[in-house]
Write a protein that holds these residues in place. Structure first.
Motif, mmCIF file in Angstrom:
data_model
loop_
_atom_site.group_PDB
_atom_site.id
_atom_site.type_symbol
_atom_site.label_atom_id
_atom_site.label_comp_id
_atom_site.label_asym_id
_atom_site.label_seq_id
_atom_site.Cartn_x
_atom_site.Cartn_y
_atom_site.Cartn_z
ATOM 1 N N GLY A 82 0.830 -1.198 0.000
ATOM 2 C CA GLY A 82 0.000 0.000 0.000
ATOM 3 C C GLY A 82 0.871 1.257 0.000
ATOM 4 O O GLY A 82 2.079 1.191 0.252
ATOM 5 N N LYS A 83 0.255 2.400 -0.266
ATOM 6 C CA LYS A 83 0.983 3.664 -0.379
ATOM 7 C C LYS A 83 1.804 4.002 0.854
ATOM 8 O O LYS A 83 2.844 4.637 0.751
ATOM 9 C CB LYS A 83 0.001 4.797 -0.678
ATOM 10 N N ASP A 84 1.343 3.598 2.025
ATOM 11 C CA ASP A 84 2.061 3.926 3.254
ATOM 12 C C ASP A 84 3.134 2.898 3.611
ATOM 13 O O ASP A 84 3.788 3.012 4.648
ATOM 14 C CB ASP A 84 1.076 4.060 4.413
ATOM 15 N N GLU A 85 3.376 1.907 2.765
ATOM 16 C CA GLU A 85 4.312 0.837 3.087
ATOM 17 C C GLU A 85 5.615 0.872 2.300
ATOM 18 O O GLU A 85 6.522 0.090 2.585
ATOM 19 C CB GLU A 85 3.632 -0.516 2.877
ATOM 20 N N LEU A 86 5.720 1.725 1.297
ATOM 21 C CA LEU A 86 6.976 1.911 0.576
ATOM 22 C C LEU A 86 7.492 3.289 0.970
ATOM 23 O O LEU A 86 6.998 4.316 0.492
ATOM 24 C CB LEU A 86 6.774 1.810 -0.942
ATOM 25 N N ILE A 87 8.460 3.305 1.855
ATOM 26 C CA ILE A 87 8.926 4.559 2.433
ATOM 27 C C ILE A 87 10.289 4.902 1.853
ATOM 28 O O ILE A 87 11.198 4.071 1.817
ATOM 29 C CB ILE A 87 8.981 4.424 3.970
ATOM 30 N N TYR A 88 10.418 6.144 1.421
ATOM 31 C CA TYR A 88 11.659 6.638 0.831
ATOM 32 C C TYR A 88 11.747 8.139 1.136
ATOM 33 O O TYR A 88 10.736 8.770 1.436
ATOM 34 C CB TYR A 88 11.685 6.385 -0.692
ATOM 35 N N PRO A 89 12.935 8.731 1.063
ATOM 36 C CA PRO A 89 13.076 10.147 1.406
ATOM 37 C C PRO A 89 12.403 11.053 0.367
ATOM 38 O O PRO A 89 12.777 11.022 -0.808
ATOM 39 C CB PRO A 89 14.580 10.376 1.469
ATOM 40 N N ALA A 90 11.440 11.836 0.804
ATOM 41 C CA ALA A 90 10.696 12.726 -0.100
ATOM 42 C C ALA A 90 11.617 13.715 -0.804
ATOM 43 O O ALA A 90 11.356 14.108 -1.943
ATOM 44 C CB ALA A 90 9.618 13.466 0.682
ATOM 45 N N ASP A 91 12.693 14.107 -0.147
ATOM 46 C CA ASP A 91 13.638 15.063 -0.741
ATOM 47 C C ASP A 91 14.749 14.377 -1.529
ATOM 48 O O ASP A 91 15.665 15.034 -2.008
ATOM 49 C CB ASP A 91 14.248 15.939 0.355
ATOM 50 N N GLY A 92 14.686 13.066 -1.625
ATOM 51 C CA GLY A 92 15.702 12.324 -2.351
ATOM 52 C C GLY A 92 16.873 11.960 -1.459
ATOM 53 O O GLY A 92 16.935 12.324 -0.280
ATOM 54 N N TYR A 93 17.822 11.239 -2.030
ATOM 55 C CA TYR A 93 19.005 10.801 -1.295
ATOM 56 C C TYR A 93 20.160 10.675 -2.270
ATOM 57 O O TYR A 93 20.018 10.101 -3.348
ATOM 58 C CB TYR A 93 18.728 9.462 -0.608
ATOM 59 N N LEU A 94 21.292 11.234 -1.910
ATOM 60 C CA LEU A 94 22.506 11.188 -2.731
ATOM 61 C C LEU A 94 22.256 11.707 -4.148
ATOM 62 O O LEU A 94 22.801 11.182 -5.123
ATOM 63 C CB LEU A 94 23.086 9.770 -2.774
ATOM 64 N N GLY A 95 21.392 12.709 -4.252
ATOM 65 C CA GLY A 95 21.105 13.312 -5.542
ATOM 66 C C GLY A 95 20.074 12.577 -6.378
ATOM 67 O O GLY A 95 19.842 12.930 -7.530
ATOM 68 N N VAL A 96 19.465 11.548 -5.816
ATOM 69 C CA VAL A 96 18.456 10.767 -6.525
ATOM 70 C C VAL A 96 17.099 11.055 -5.889
ATOM 71 O O VAL A 96 16.953 10.970 -4.672
ATOM 72 C CB VAL A 96 18.754 9.248 -6.455
ATOM 73 N N THR A 97 16.118 11.384 -6.728
ATOM 74 C CA THR A 97 14.755 11.592 -6.235
ATOM 75 C C THR A 97 13.888 10.409 -6.633
ATOM 76 O O THR A 97 14.171 9.717 -7.616
ATOM 77 C CB THR A 97 14.147 12.889 -6.807
ATOM 78 N N TYR A 98 12.828 10.191 -5.856
ATOM 79 C CA TYR A 98 11.988 9.016 -6.040
ATOM 80 C C TYR A 98 10.534 9.418 -6.213
ATOM 81 O O TYR A 98 10.125 10.503 -5.839
ATOM 82 C CB TYR A 98 12.123 8.087 -4.827
ATOM 83 N N THR A 99 9.760 8.488 -6.781
ATOM 84 C CA THR A 99 8.319 8.670 -6.954
ATOM 85 C C THR A 99 7.606 7.462 -6.332
ATOM 86 O O THR A 99 8.263 6.469 -5.972
ATOM 87 C CB THR A 99 7.940 8.764 -8.444
ATOM 88 N N PRO A 100 6.286 7.502 -6.252
ATOM 89 C CA PRO A 100 5.546 6.347 -5.724
ATOM 90 C C PRO A 100 5.702 5.074 -6.574
ATOM 91 O O PRO A 100 5.281 3.998 -6.159
ATOM 92 C CB PRO A 100 4.093 6.832 -5.714
ATOM 93 N N LYS A 101 6.330 5.166 -7.728
ATOM 94 C CA LYS A 101 6.568 3.986 -8.575
ATOM 95 C C LYS A 101 7.865 3.264 -8.204
ATOM 96 O O LYS A 101 8.291 2.334 -8.911
ATOM 97 C CB LYS A 101 6.644 4.402 -10.049
ATOM 98 N N ILE A 102 8.503 3.670 -7.103
ATOM 99 C CA ILE A 102 9.773 3.066 -6.696
ATOM 100 C C ILE A 102 9.659 1.544 -6.621
ATOM 101 O O ILE A 102 8.621 1.000 -6.241
ATOM 102 C CB ILE A 102 10.250 3.658 -5.354
ATOM 103 N N VAL A 103 10.725 0.874 -7.019
ATOM 104 C CA VAL A 103 10.824 -0.581 -6.961
ATOM 105 C C VAL A 103 12.035 -0.903 -6.093
ATOM 106 O O VAL A 103 13.149 -0.480 -6.402
ATOM 107 C CB VAL A 103 11.021 -1.195 -8.368
ATOM 108 N N PHE A 104 11.793 -1.611 -5.000
ATOM 109 C CA PHE A 104 12.882 -2.056 -4.143
ATOM 110 C C PHE A 104 13.243 -3.480 -4.539
ATOM 111 O O PHE A 104 12.385 -4.364 -4.574
ATOM 112 C CB PHE A 104 12.474 -2.037 -2.672
#
Length: 130
Positions: A47-69
């Motif tokens: 669910g949307k609340d279960e894939l957690i990543y830094p909203a401001d990005g990390y190490l110059g990489v930004t993420y979206t809700p389509k992230i794949v771990f």
């Protein structure tokens, strides 16, 4: 011997999940010398609340809700060059075939010893030989 754990958003289509799994397996066999048919993967949808990543990005990489771990457990001993080639092949393959941004392909590798596996029957198929 590799085990890939793939975590995606709940709304990720079955077709996209198949592409992701195929790309990971192909990258393993072409860049990391994984044998044919050695494909073990576990897919979890979240669910949307279960894939957690830094909203401001990390190490110059930004993420979206389509992230794949992607977390791959495999035998230790691969070089940095092989690991880099694997990361690149997976990110580019998923981007090209599934349309997911390369920035949203997050990968972690866990190196283990050959004797850390049992492929069934309660046996250590890669037991050290004396």
């Amino acid at each position: 011997m590799p085990l890939a754990r793939i975590d995606v958003a709940a709304d990720t289509s079955a077709e996209t999940v198949k592409i992701i799994g195929d790309v990971i397996y192909e990258a393993m066999t072409t860049t990391a010398n994984v044998p044919a048919n050695d494909r073990f993967q576990v897919v979890n949808r979240h669910g949307k609340d279960e894939l957690i990543y830094p909203a401001d990005g990390y190490l110059g990489v930004t993420y979206t809700p389509k992230i794949v771990f992607i977390q791959v457990t495999w035998n230790a001993g691969r070089s940095i060059e092989v690991k880099k080639a694997f990361y690149k092949a997976v990110a580019e393959g998923i981007h090209e075939r599934a349309g997911i941004r390369k920035e949203d392909v997050w990968i972690s590798l866990i190196d283990v010893q050959r004797e850390d596996w049992s492929f069934g029957n309660g046996e250590m198929q890669y037991a050290p030989t004396a």
